[in-house]
Design a protein around this motif. Structure first.
Motif, PDB file in Angstrom:
ATOM      1  N   GLY A  87      28.602   8.670 -18.929  1.00  0.00           N
ATOM      2  CA  GLY A  87      28.460   9.500 -17.740  1.00  0.00           C
ATOM      3  C   GLY A  87      29.778   9.850 -17.073  1.00  0.00           C
ATOM      4  N   ALA A  88      29.688  10.425 -15.858  1.00  0.00           N
ATOM      5  CA  ALA A  88      30.860  11.010 -15.185  1.00  0.00           C
ATOM      6  C   ALA A  88      31.491  10.072 -14.165  1.00  0.00           C
ATOM      7  N   PHE A  89      30.937   8.888 -13.983  1.00  0.00           N
ATOM      8  CA  PHE A  89      31.437   7.979 -12.925  1.00  0.00           C
ATOM      9  C   PHE A  89      31.801   6.634 -13.563  1.00  0.00           C
ATOM     10  N   LYS A  90      32.874   6.653 -14.355  1.00  0.00           N
ATOM     11  CA  LYS A  90      33.196   5.492 -15.193  1.00  0.00           C
ATOM     12  C   LYS A  90      33.964   4.396 -14.473  1.00  0.00           C
ATOM     13  N   PHE A  91      34.749   4.809 -13.482  1.00  0.00           N
ATOM     14  CA  PHE A  91      35.592   3.799 -12.826  1.00  0.00           C
ATOM     15  C   PHE A  91      35.530   3.993 -11.314  1.00  0.00           C
ATOM     16  N   LYS A  92      35.421   2.903 -10.590  1.00  0.00           N
ATOM     17  CA  LYS A  92      35.423   2.993  -9.113  1.00  0.00           C
ATOM     18  C   LYS A  92      36.879   3.193  -8.689  1.00  0.00           C
ATOM     19  N   GLY A  93      37.737   2.326  -9.210  1.00  0.00           N
ATOM     20  CA  GLY A  93      39.159   2.422  -8.850  1.00  0.00           C
ATOM     21  C   GLY A  93      39.939   2.990 -10.028  1.00  0.00           C
ATOM     22  N   GLU A  94      41.009   2.305 -10.395  1.00  0.00           N
ATOM     23  CA  GLU A  94      41.894   2.751 -11.473  1.00  0.00           C
ATOM     24  C   GLU A  94      41.202   2.561 -12.822  1.00  0.00           C
ATOM     25  N   ALA A  95      41.420   3.519 -13.737  1.00  0.00           N
ATOM     26  CA  ALA A  95      40.811   3.417 -15.075  1.00  0.00           C
ATOM     27  C   ALA A  95      41.543   2.346 -15.875  1.00  0.00           C
ATOM     28  N   LYS A  96      40.768   1.413 -16.461  1.00  0.00           N
ATOM     29  CA  LYS A  96      41.404   0.331 -17.223  1.00  0.00           C
ATOM     30  C   LYS A  96      40.505  -0.059 -18.390  1.00  0.00           C
ATOM     31  N   LEU A  97      41.080  -0.149 -19.610  1.00  0.00           N
ATOM     32  CA  LEU A  97      40.317  -0.603 -20.772  1.00  0.00           C
ATOM     33  C   LEU A  97      40.991  -1.851 -21.319  1.00  0.00           C
ATOM     34  N   ASP A  98      40.252  -2.659 -22.051  1.00  0.00           N
ATOM     35  CA  ASP A  98      40.770  -3.921 -22.567  1.00  0.00           C
ATOM     36  C   ASP A  98      41.407  -3.686 -23.942  1.00  0.00           C
ATOM     37  N   PHE A  99      42.684  -3.221 -23.920  1.00  0.00           N
ATOM     38  CA  PHE A  99      43.398  -2.905 -25.166  1.00  0.00           C
ATOM     39  C   PHE A  99      43.553  -4.147 -26.047  1.00  0.00           C
ATOM     40  N   ASP A 100      43.662  -5.301 -25.412  1.00  0.00           N
ATOM     41  CA  ASP A 100      43.893  -6.525 -26.163  1.00  0.00           C
ATOM     42  C   ASP A 100      42.722  -6.835 -27.101  1.00  0.00           C
TER      43      ASP A 100
END
Ligand SMILES: O=C(COP(=O)(O)O)N(O)CCCCO
Ligand code: NA
Ligand SMILES: [Zn+2]
Length: 311
Positions: free
Chosen positions: A185-198
């Protein structure tokens, strides 16, 4: 040509780029996506949800599946770019079998909401049938946050890399979707976008196989602005920023599921055209801008993911 999804993804895996998997529900989105693929000389994965099968088949999923196979094959068989058709988020055994029967290139069995051993058992059943029919299989480990189809999973459960290795060895799936912090959907992050690259890095090291990113739409600001200019309210929408998306490709993502970005582009074009052309009622005209905007978003994404000129 019409190809198997696995062939597209094995090449992407070897050469470290990603191929977009675009969702469709109708002819116009398919046309716009194919135009983008032709322009960029890029392989394409067309995908449909179970809901799309029901929608196209007017309640009959097998008829819907068969319609999508026929539409996609017509385009694929007449073009030089490789095109595959994939069942996205298969949960219902009947629908998955219908897609296989109709001639889909690949199916996703999404049992990610089940405990690991149950996910493995269900996935093994589908792999056995699909592989016997020459169809490749995607599965998901961990859970996306947000609304995943009809299941509102409040918080995302990130993939456990060791579990991922065990899962693929047990199930023999062809490609895996590890949950690393995205949501649909269009509302993926409340604050800063962050993914678990590790976690992503570890899953790639342990499995070495083609990996899938779900919930990968960026929410293209240009389209949000046009849509809001003509009456839409997309306040608070936020997707996966391009630089973060590129990093996931660098770390081994090879299939990038994209639905929301095309939906927003289409409705932006539709709103703009209808507002500015009150006298028009020819669908070939009033959907033109919508299709153009979808094609633009498609072309930009193919470029960004590195699949341009890889056909
Ligand atoms: O992972 C995705 C794409 O997610 P999105 O395009 O919403 O980021 N999909 O599986 C497409 C269907 C989900 C509904 O949007
Ligand atoms: Na999928
Ligand atoms: Zn998804």
């Amino acid at each position: 040509p019409y190809v198997n999804t696995k062939d597209i993804l094995e090449k992407a895996n070897k050469e470290y780029y990603a191929v977009a998997a675009f969702n469709i529900n109708n002819l116009e989105f398919l046309q716009a996506i194919v135009e983008g693929g032709i322009e960029k000389k890029s392989p394409l994965i067309i995908e449909t949800s179970e809901g799309a099968m029901k929608y196209a088949g007017m309640g009959d999923p097998l008829r819907g599946a068969s319609l999508f196979v026929k539409m996609v094959r017509e385009f694929a068989d007449s073009l030089d770019i490789p095109i595959a058709l994939h069942l996205d988020h298969g949960k219902n055994f009947k629908y998955i079998i219908s897609a296989i029967k109709a001639g889909y290139s690949s199916v996703m069995i999404d049992a990610s909401d089940k405990p690991l051993e149950e996910n493995i058992k269900t996935t093994k059943d589908i792999v056995r049938i699909a592989h016997a029919a020459g169809v490749s299989v995607e599965a998901e480990l961990g859970k996306l946050a947000g609304i995943e189809d009809n299941v509102a999973s409040a918080e995302s459960v990130l993939v456990n890399p060791d579990e991922a290795k065990y899962f693929v060895e047990e199930t023999q799936v062809d490609f895996l979707a590890p949950a690393i912090g995205t949501s649909h959907g269009a509302f993926k992050f409340k604050g800063e976008a962050k993914l678990d690259f590790d976690r992503l890095k570890k899953v790639k090291e342990l499995t070495k196989m083609p990996l899938v990113l779900h919930g990968a739409s960026s929410v293209v600001q240009e389209m949000v602005e046009i849509a809001e200019n003509y009456g839409a309210d997309f306040g608070g929408s936020k997707g996966v920023p391009s630089d973060i998306l590129k990093e996931t490709v660098r770390l081994g993502i090879n299939k990038v599921n994209t639905d929301t970005d095309l939906r927003m582009a289409f409705v932006a074009g539709l709103r703009e055209f209808l507002q500015n052309n009150p006298k028009e009622f020819d669908p070939r005209k009033y959907m033109e801008t919508a299709k153009t905007y979808v094609k633009k978003v498609v072309s930009d994404r193919l470029e960004l993911l590195g699949s341009a000129n890889k056909a």
